[in-house]
Design a protein around this motif. Sequence first.
Motif, short mmCIF file in Angstrom:
data_model
loop_
_atom_site.label_atom_id
_atom_site.label_comp_id
_atom_site.label_asym_id
_atom_site.label_seq_id
_atom_site.Cartn_x
_atom_site.Cartn_y
_atom_site.Cartn_z
N LEU A 171 -20.36 11.72 0.63
CA LEU A 171 -21.73 11.22 0.58
C LEU A 171 -21.92 10.14 -0.48
O LEU A 171 -22.97 9.49 -0.52
CB LEU A 171 -22.70 12.38 0.31
N SER A 172 -20.93 9.95 -1.34
CA SER A 172 -21.02 8.92 -2.37
C SER A 172 -19.62 8.64 -2.88
O SER A 172 -18.67 9.38 -2.60
CB SER A 172 -21.93 9.36 -3.52
N GLY A 173 -19.49 7.56 -3.66
CA GLY A 173 -18.21 7.23 -4.25
C GLY A 173 -17.22 6.70 -3.23
O GLY A 173 -17.54 6.46 -2.06
N ALA A 174 -16.01 6.51 -3.69
CA ALA A 174 -14.94 6.00 -2.84
C ALA A 174 -13.61 6.40 -3.44
O ALA A 174 -13.48 6.55 -4.66
CB ALA A 174 -15.01 4.47 -2.70
N SER A 175 -12.63 6.59 -2.60
CA SER A 175 -11.31 6.98 -3.07
C SER A 175 -10.69 5.87 -3.91
O SER A 175 -10.82 4.69 -3.59
CB SER A 175 -10.40 7.30 -1.89
N GLY A 176 -10.02 6.28 -4.98
CA GLY A 176 -9.32 5.31 -5.82
C GLY A 176 -7.85 5.20 -5.50
O GLY A 176 -7.11 4.48 -6.20
N LEU A 177 -7.39 5.89 -4.46
CA LEU A 177 -5.98 5.85 -4.10
C LEU A 177 -5.66 4.53 -3.40
O LEU A 177 -6.42 4.05 -2.55
CB LEU A 177 -5.63 7.02 -3.18
N SER A 178 -4.53 3.96 -3.73
CA SER A 178 -4.13 2.68 -3.15
C SER A 178 -3.52 2.88 -1.78
O SER A 178 -3.08 3.98 -1.41
CB SER A 178 -3.11 1.99 -4.07
N ALA A 179 -3.49 1.80 -1.00
CA ALA A 179 -2.86 1.85 0.32
C ALA A 179 -1.38 2.18 0.19
O ALA A 179 -0.81 2.89 1.04
CB ALA A 179 -3.06 0.52 1.03
N ALA A 180 -0.75 1.68 -0.87
CA ALA A 180 0.67 1.97 -1.07
C ALA A 180 0.90 3.45 -1.31
O ALA A 180 1.87 4.04 -0.81
CB ALA A 180 1.20 1.16 -2.25
N CYS A 181 -0.01 4.08 -2.05
CA CYS A 181 0.11 5.52 -2.30
C CYS A 181 -0.08 6.30 -1.00
O CYS A 181 0.69 7.22 -0.69
CB CYS A 181 -0.91 5.95 -3.34
N LEU A 182 -1.10 5.94 -0.22
CA LEU A 182 -1.38 6.66 1.02
C LEU A 182 -0.23 6.55 2.01
O LEU A 182 0.00 7.46 2.81
CB LEU A 182 -2.67 6.13 1.65
N ALA A 183 0.50 5.46 1.96
CA ALA A 183 1.63 5.28 2.87
C ALA A 183 2.81 6.18 2.50
O ALA A 183 3.71 6.37 3.32
CB ALA A 183 2.08 3.82 2.87
N GLN A 184 2.79 6.74 1.29
CA GLN A 184 3.92 7.54 0.80
C GLN A 184 3.63 9.03 0.76
O GLN A 184 4.53 9.82 0.46
CB GLN A 184 4.33 7.05 -0.60
N VAL A 185 2.40 9.44 1.06
CA VAL A 185 2.06 10.86 1.01
C VAL A 185 1.74 11.36 2.42
O VAL A 185 1.41 10.57 3.31
CB VAL A 185 0.86 11.13 0.07
N TRP A 186 1.85 12.66 2.61
CA TRP A 186 1.40 13.29 3.83
C TRP A 186 -0.12 13.43 3.77
O TRP A 186 -0.67 13.85 2.75
CB TRP A 186 2.04 14.67 3.99
N GLN A 187 -0.81 13.04 4.85
CA GLN A 187 -2.27 13.11 4.89
C GLN A 187 -2.68 14.17 5.91
O GLN A 187 -2.34 14.05 7.09
CB GLN A 187 -2.86 11.75 5.25
N LEU A 188 -3.42 15.17 5.44
CA LEU A 188 -3.80 16.32 6.26
C LEU A 188 -5.27 16.23 6.66
O LEU A 188 -6.14 16.06 5.80
CB LEU A 188 -3.55 17.61 5.46
N TYR A 189 -5.53 16.34 7.96
CA TYR A 189 -6.89 16.23 8.49
C TYR A 189 -7.26 17.51 9.23
O TYR A 189 -6.48 18.03 10.04
CB TYR A 189 -6.98 15.06 9.48
N SER A 190 -8.47 18.01 8.98
CA SER A 190 -9.02 19.16 9.72
C SER A 190 -10.47 18.85 10.06
O SER A 190 -11.38 19.16 9.29
CB SER A 190 -8.90 20.44 8.89
N PRO A 191 -10.73 18.21 11.21
CA PRO A 191 -12.06 17.67 11.53
C PRO A 191 -13.13 18.72 11.83
O PRO A 191 -14.30 18.35 11.96
CB PRO A 191 -11.80 16.82 12.78
#
Length: 332
Positions: A171-191
Motif C-alpha cells: 500500500l506504500s513504499g517500494a522495494s529497494g532490491l535491484s534487478a540484478a539481485c532479483l535475477a539471482q534469488v528464487w522468487q516465491l509467489y502465493s496469489p
Amino acid sequence: MSLLPRVHGGPDALGVPLHDFSTNSNACGPCPAAWQQVQSADATHYPDAGYHALRERLAAHHGVAPERVVLAGSASEFIFRFTAWAWREGLRHARLPRHAYGDYAQAAQAWGLALTTHDDAAEPAWPASAPPFLAWACEPASPLGDDLPGDAVFQGAALAVLDRAYEPLRLSGASGLSAACLAQVWQLYSPNKALGLTGVRGAYALAPVGAEPAVRALQALCPSWPLGAHGVALLQAWCEPAVHDWLAESLPRLRAWKARQQALCHHLGWQVQPSQANFFCVQPTPAHAARLPGLREQGIKLRDATSFGLPGWWRMGVLPPAAQQALAQALS
C-alpha cells in the motif's frame, strides 16, 4: 529436539471468525473473476501431471522461460521442499529475518539446519568465513509489513529465496532490491492472499537465471499433482489482466480502511507500528491486551505476535469499517 509450535491466524476450533483480523488476506475479496474460475474448475479429472499450459502461462506473465517456473502446493509446501533440497545440497545453516513467518524456521528445524538471523550476521563478531547458508526473506515482511534494507540481506548466501506473498498488497513504499539481485534469488509467489481466496492452495516460484538443473531437482522431490484443479484455476486467473485490474482497484480502498483502522487503534491508546502492507502490528494497552483473547468468543480474532518474536504485540489485517466498529464496541 523440541519442535517449534506452528501458529497461524484464520479459522480454528471455533470455526471461521466473524471479524478475522488475524490473517493478511485482501479484505476486498474474493476477486470475482478469479472466484468464478475457481468455481468453474473441472474437478472430475486429474490436472495435466506436467502442468505444461500453466507453466507456460505463468512464464509469459513474468516474461521468463517456462523452465524457470516451479509449481507448489502452497508457499508453505515450497518452503519445506526447498529446505529439504538445500539440506540435500549440503547446506546446514539457514538465515532468517528476526521476525518472520514461522514456516521458514520450522522447515529448517525439521531438517536440522542451524538458525541465525540477518541481524546476527550484521554483528561485527560474525565471522567472514561463516559456512554456506540458505537465506529467507519476505518483502513486505510479516508481521511488521516493513521492507528489506537492500541487496545486502542476501549477501554471501549459497541459496536465497524472496517470499513475495505481500508485494501485490503493498500500500506504500517500494522495494529497494535491484534487478540484478532479483535475477539471482528464487522468487516465491502465493496469489491467494491478494485475491482474497486463501482457502485455495497454490503457489509458484521463479528460479534464478541459469538454475534449470535446480528446478529439475525440486520437481523430482515433489509428489505427483501438487496442484488440484482449483489451484490450477487460481494460478491461471492470476495471469489475466482483468484480475490485476481488480487488484489495483482494491488498493485505494485498503489504504482508506487502513488509515481508519490505525486511527481507531491510536484512539484506543494502542501503539501502532508503521507498515507498507495491508496489515500492521499494534501494542494494546495492558487492560485491552488482557481482553483480546476473549474476543474470539465474540467472533473477533487478532493474531498474537509472540510466535513472531514480538511478545506483547498483535498483528492486525486491515478489515472494512464494519469490522473495525465491531472491535471498538467489543472493547468499549
